[in-house]
Scaffold this motif. Structure first.
Motif, short mmCIF file in Angstrom:
data_model
loop_
_atom_site.label_atom_id
_atom_site.label_comp_id
_atom_site.label_asym_id
_atom_site.label_seq_id
_atom_site.Cartn_x
_atom_site.Cartn_y
_atom_site.Cartn_z
N ARG A 152 -0.63 2.95 11.79
CA ARG A 152 -1.59 2.59 10.74
C ARG A 152 -2.50 3.75 10.33
O ARG A 152 -2.80 3.90 9.14
N PRO A 153 -2.96 4.61 11.25
CA PRO A 153 -3.81 5.72 10.81
C PRO A 153 -3.11 6.67 9.83
O PRO A 153 -3.78 7.41 9.10
N VAL A 154 -1.77 6.64 9.82
CA VAL A 154 -1.03 7.51 8.91
C VAL A 154 -0.52 6.75 7.69
O VAL A 154 -0.59 7.25 6.56
N ARG A 174 1.06 -1.03 13.90
CA ARG A 174 -0.33 -0.78 14.29
C ARG A 174 -0.50 0.65 14.79
O ARG A 174 -1.51 1.30 14.52
N THR A 205 -3.79 7.52 -0.10
CA THR A 205 -3.75 7.17 1.32
C THR A 205 -2.44 6.51 1.74
O THR A 205 -1.99 6.68 2.87
N GLU A 245 -1.44 3.42 6.72
CA GLU A 245 -2.37 2.49 6.10
C GLU A 245 -3.82 2.88 6.38
O GLU A 245 -4.64 2.05 6.77
N PRO A 246 -4.18 4.15 6.21
CA PRO A 246 -5.55 4.56 6.54
C PRO A 246 -6.55 4.13 5.47
O PRO A 246 -6.20 3.98 4.31
N GLU A 247 -7.78 3.94 5.89
CA GLU A 247 -8.85 3.64 4.94
C GLU A 247 -9.41 4.92 4.33
O GLU A 247 -9.51 5.06 3.12
N LEU A 248 -9.82 5.86 5.20
CA LEU A 248 -10.36 7.16 4.76
C LEU A 248 -11.50 6.99 3.76
O LEU A 248 -11.60 7.72 2.78
#
Length: 392
Positions: free
Chosen positions: A369-371, A366, A123, A373-376
């Motif tokens: 972050r989806p790219v 921020r 990730t 530092e994503p959790e997934l």
């Protein structure tokens, strides 16, 4: 910036490559110490970075390194007419990526390939690589620079090579932990790669192997080594060393090709005898280590205005390339030849430094972050070994 302790540790790991957990180790090499975490001992003259507990020294170093990376990229289209600019470019390129890679290796010391670490690897490194590899390829098409640019994940485009390399290096970390003399072995691999012209472009393997010794060196370092370069006498000795480096670079600027600094070509492709090439590879490694030490010696150890920006260097690294390439591909530098002069270089450097600083700020972080530092969580199985005691 994250305010929760868990989130701050996670952000530190994504930016520098620190695994989230690690087995018990001696105090000098605990993962918390490596990350400057909440429970890490602060070396003399260094204070924890506010409520996040991050070590400000490494955040400051990362920020300054990414500024040098961005400024050097901005110089590329305009430096041909200036010997001084080319000399500065050679100096910066000698150590800026080695410094980044060395710190990445340092924060990878506790990587053992556990499920949680592998998820973070996918990730935090693989996903950003895939997204920005596609983005840069499409940008090359859209700008008209290369309408036929293929979109492939096997041939890193522009600065995405570093993420591909970091992915490979991190996977090999457990191997370097069991090798008796890891640095000499890594140097031998780098020299062998430089002597092998048929490696090919897949994952930019030539660069992966030639830069490998800096990652392995980072794995071998401890907090005491970074304290060592902070001594006043090291700073004092660095001044005549920097003067000698500047003089040597000015002399070498018209005589030495830049391919040596990119480490993406073999010795045969550069066109020198093999023995001369081997000496150059080893000499550049030594020079990079020395200049990295000089660079780290001048990095502020306390919290400063740049400390919070160090947590967002992944954003600055991945985004500043669009600015540098846009200026080149869309004709901005050709339309402003004055940028190649002394005043122009200062203006260009300041402008890029400001731009990359803005790209490292919390709002940009921020947004990405989806790219980056994503959790997934939905994409992975929940391994029982990663459950907290309260979750069982």
């Amino acid at each position: 910036m994250f305010h929760a302790a868990h989130a701050s540790r996670r952000a530190a790991a994504l930016d520098t490559g620190e695994p989230e957990t690690a087995p018990a180790t001696p105090r000098a090499t605990t993962p918390a110490s490596a990350a400057g975490g909440r429970n890490s001992p602060s070396p003399p003259g260094r204070e924890p970075s506010g409520e996040t507990g991050r070590d400000p020294f490494f955040d400051n170093a990362k920020y300054l390194a990414i500024v040098l990376v961005a400024v050097a990229h901005a110089w590329e289209p305009v430096m041909d007419g200036s010997r001084a600019a080319r000399a500065l470019y050679m100096i910066v390129y000698t150590f800026h990526m080695p410094a980044f890679i060395l710190v990445s290796g340092y924060f990878s010391r506790s990587y053992q390939g556990r499920p949680r670490q592998l998820r973070r690897l996918l990730t935090g490194i693989a996903l950003p690589y895939a997204v920005f590899e596609v983005a840069y390829s499409l940008f090359a098409r859209w700008s008209g620079h290369n309408p036929d640019q293929p979109v492939t994940l096997l041939d890193p485009y522009y600065l995405t090579w570093f993420l591909a390399a970091l992915f490979v290096w991190r996977l090999t970390t457990p191997l370097w932990r069991i090798v008796r003399r890891p640095l000499p072995v890594a140097l031998a691999i780098a020299v062998a790669a430089a002597l092998t012209p048929g490696i090919g472009a897949d994952l930019n393997l030539q660069r992966v192997l030639q830069f490998l010794p800096f990652f392995v060196l980072g794995l071998a370092l401890g907090p005491e080594h970074f304290q060592m370069v902070r001594r006043p006498e090291v700073r004092l000795m660095s001044l005549p060393l920097l003067a000698a480096t500047a003089a040597l670079a000015y002399w070498a600027a018209p005589r030495v090709g830049l391919d040596w600094f990119f480490r993406s070509s073999s010795i045969q492709e550069i066109g020198v005898p093999w023995w001369q090439g081997v000496a150059m590879v080893l000499g550049l490694f030594g020079a990079a280590v020395v200049l990295t030490a000089v660079f780290l010696a001048w990095v502020p150890a306390r919290r400063t205005w740049m400390t919070s920006l160090g947590a967002g260097t992944i954003c600055g690294y991945l985004l500043h390339g669009f600015l540098a390439k846009a200026g080149d591909w869309l004709g901005f530098f050709d339309a402003n030849p004055w940028l190649g002069g002394p005043v122009g270089l200062v203006v260009l450097s300041a402008g890029m430094a400001v731009a990359v600083t803005l790209l490292c700020t919390p709002p940009v972080r921020r947004l990405l972050r989806p790219v980056t530092e994503p959790e997934l969580r939905w994409a992975f199985r929940r391994d029982v070994s990663d459950l907290r005691p309260g979750d069982r």
